[in-house]
Design an enzyme around this catalytic site. Structure first.
Site, PDB file in Angstrom:
ATOM      1  N   ASP A   1       3.959   5.078   0.086  1.00 17.78           N
ATOM      2  CA  ASP A   1       4.784   3.909  -0.219  1.00 17.78           C
ATOM      3  C   ASP A   1       5.549   3.446   1.005  1.00 17.78           C
ATOM      4  OD1 ASP A   1       7.760   5.115  -0.414  1.00 17.78           O
ATOM      5  OD2 ASP A   1       6.372   6.528  -1.337  1.00 17.78           O
ATOM      6  N   SER A   2       5.787   2.147   1.064  1.00 24.63           N
ATOM      7  CA  SER A   2       6.554   1.525   2.136  1.00 24.63           C
ATOM      8  C   SER A   2       5.938   1.886   3.494  1.00 24.63           C
ATOM      9  CB  SER A   2       8.022   1.936   2.035  1.00 24.63           C
ATOM     10  OG  SER A   2       8.840   1.065   2.780  1.00 24.63           O
TER      11      SER A   2
END
Length: 333
Positions: free
Chosen positions: A176-177
């Protein structure tokens, strides 16, 4: 990286070196402070220890991937007490945490709960990777560390007991991110390595963190200045000396890939969140892959959700849906 208010239980801080009353040169309140002498102060969230005893349907343990750099990881193994499933070979998912390349850990409670439950939902073995962080270790260090974790997985199949049931013809990358950004870079390198050709089936980036010198419409909109400034700060801390946001690791359009390499690129499902400032970049990433001939690209939006909601709210209904969508993608091969 868009950030959320820190929950009340997150209040501790730790230092990798002493700040010695130096001035602060970069700060994300409640997350990180960087001082003029190069020392870094990071917040310490609630963490979870690994347990080889089954809990909530899975067990976990920490492993050393490279003691010299150092790189470590946490393996999640679903526990299937019912007969007929015990010896089943399982797909493997490597997961790279987010944090603007500057914060984050496999030990954070949100990641531990999310990935443990995901291993059960997807019936897969998960290796969560602790790579070295910026600004002490600027890019491409995170890319190199996470690629090393992929190599470690292949080389340790016979030596790590928890990988005995791993099906290395069914390998997936997720994160994620900043971790979603790392997924893309590791996949590019793996595509060029014959050892991984045919093994790496799919990518599942969640709210991927990209950028460029050219601003998007959302970044130029009224009210976006604070978020743009924060994202620029994280990029400034993580990019190599002398680089700008058109660095290949930030601007995905600047990674040199041939048409043949795009044709061999793994299938991709990109997850974005409706209320995430980074949503626009994630949508553009999916469109870029489609335009360049990647054979399967899906885009899934979680309406009304914020950036990395699955880490802050790992037991929410939205997170359960995300885990199901990821599981469905993994088992579509």
């Amino acid at each position: 990286m868009q950030y959320l208010p820190i929950p009340s239980h997150i209040s501790k801080w730790y230092l990798n070196t002493s700040p010695k009353k130096m001035s602060i040169v970069a700060e994300a309140p409640g997350y990180i402070q960087v001082f003029s002498d190069g020392s870094v102060k990071r917040f310490e969230p609630e963490i979870a220890t690994a347990s080889i005893e089954p809990c909530n349907g899975y067990k976990s343990k920490d492993v050393i991937i490279d003691p010299l750099k150092p790189i470590s990881g946490r393996i999640y193994l679903p526990d299937f007490p019912e007969s007929g499933v015990i010896n089943q070979q399982l797909p493997v998912l490597l997961y790279f945490h987010g944090g603007g390349f500057c914060i984050g850990s496999t030990t954070w409670l949100g990641y531990h709960l999310f990935l443990g439950d995901l291993s059960v939902a997807s019936k897969s073995i998960i290796l969560s990777v602790d790579y070295r962080l910026a600004p002490e270790n600027k890019l491409p260090t995170a890319y190199e560390d996470c690629y090393s974790a992929l190599e470690w997985l292949i080389k340790n199949l016979e030596y790590e007991p928890w990988l005995k049931r791993a099906d290395l013809s069914q390998v997936f990358l997720s994160g994620d991110s900043a971790g979603g950004n790392i997924v893309h870079q590791v996949a590019i390198r793996a595509t060029r390595n014959e050892d991984f050709r045919g093994r790496l089936k799919g990518l599942l980036p969640i709210h991927p963190y990209f950028g460029s010198e050219k601003r998007t419409e959302l970044e130029m909109a009224n009210g976006s200045a604070g978020k743009v400034e924060m994202n620029d700060m994280f990029w400034g801390l993580s990019l190599p000396q002398g680089s700008n946001r058109d660095y290949f690791g930030c601007n995905f359009e600047n990674a040199e890939m041939s048409a043949a390499e795009f044709s061999q690129f793994p299938e991709v499902i990109v997850f974005v969140a409706g209320s995430d400032f980074l949503k626009e970049r994630g949508v553009k990433y999916a469109e870029f892959l489609k335009k360049n001939g990647v054979k399967r690209v899906e885009l899934v939006e979680a309406e009304g959700q914020v950036h990395v909601y699955h880490v802050f709210y790992p037991e929410s209904e939205a997170t359960r849906l995300l885990q199901k969508q990821m599981s469905d993608f993994i088992h579509s091969f």
